[in-house]
Design a protein around this motif. Structure first.
Motif: not given
Length: 189
Positions: A41-70
């Motif tokens: 959190k900084e000022g009036d904003f929250v930044y969030r970073l998420v990896s949907e899994q902690g462990t992925y199989d080799d060759g599978k899609d890594v699913r990451l996303y970021a969010e910004l909240i006012f």
């Protein structure tokens, strides 16, 4: 009273999410982790970073996303940024390789509504040059062809934007809010 307490404890254990149960399971194989998330959190904003899994199989899609909240008192705010406010540089810590994140740099603006997350999903980025080590070039070629190779990774994501009345505003406020999450990719056996 003891019966009510026992029933409450039993039910609360059943209401845990699978990730919470997995994180508490001592019999879970090493290296398998639940989702990884970080928030700043900084000022009036929250930044969030998420990896949907902690462990992925080799060759599978890594699913990451970021969010910004006012979170400010106004109903909305306009932010100014490049093609996106979100950056996803990633480091493979086993080999010490950086997977860069490139983006076009026009000046765009986005209106954020209070408490409504702006979300973006990671899309592969990065490259190599003829001057890079052969091993790194092979790593990046495999990354582009097959996905993340086996290893340990840290995503050092951030949102980069400013708030004000345009780029010439002397009172504009610059933000670069970051967080890091880790994940691993294991070989398929």
């Amino acid at each position: 009273m003891k019966l009510i307490l026992a029933l409450f404890l039993l039910l609360s254990g059943c209401l845990q999410s699978p990730g919470e149960r997995d994180a508490q399971d001592p019999d879970k194989p090493p290296g398998e982790r639940p989702a990884s998330a970080a928030e700043t959190k900084e000022g009036d904003f929250v930044y969030r970073l998420v990896s949907e899994q902690g462990t992925y199989d080799d060759g599978k899609d890594v699913r990451l996303y970021a969010e910004l909240i006012f979170t400010g008192p106004e109903e909305s705010v306009t932010i100014y940024h490049a093609a996106s406010p979100f950056y996803f540089p990633i480091r493979e810590t086993t080999r010490g390789y950086d997977i860069g994140f490139m983006m076009n740099q026009p000046l765009l603006h986005t209106e954020l509504r209070r408490h409504v997350p702006l979300r973006e999903t990671y899309v592969k980025s990065g490259g190599f040059s003829e001057q890079d080590e052969r091993e790194y070039v092979e790593f990046m070629k495999r990354f582009w062809k097959e996905g993340f190779p086996e290893g340990e990774y840290v995503a050092n994501g951030y949102a980069d934007f400013f708030v004000g009345n345009g780029p010439d505003d002397a009172n504009k406020i610059d933000y670069r809010i970051g967080a890091a999450v880790s994940f691993s990719v294991k070989g398929v056996r």
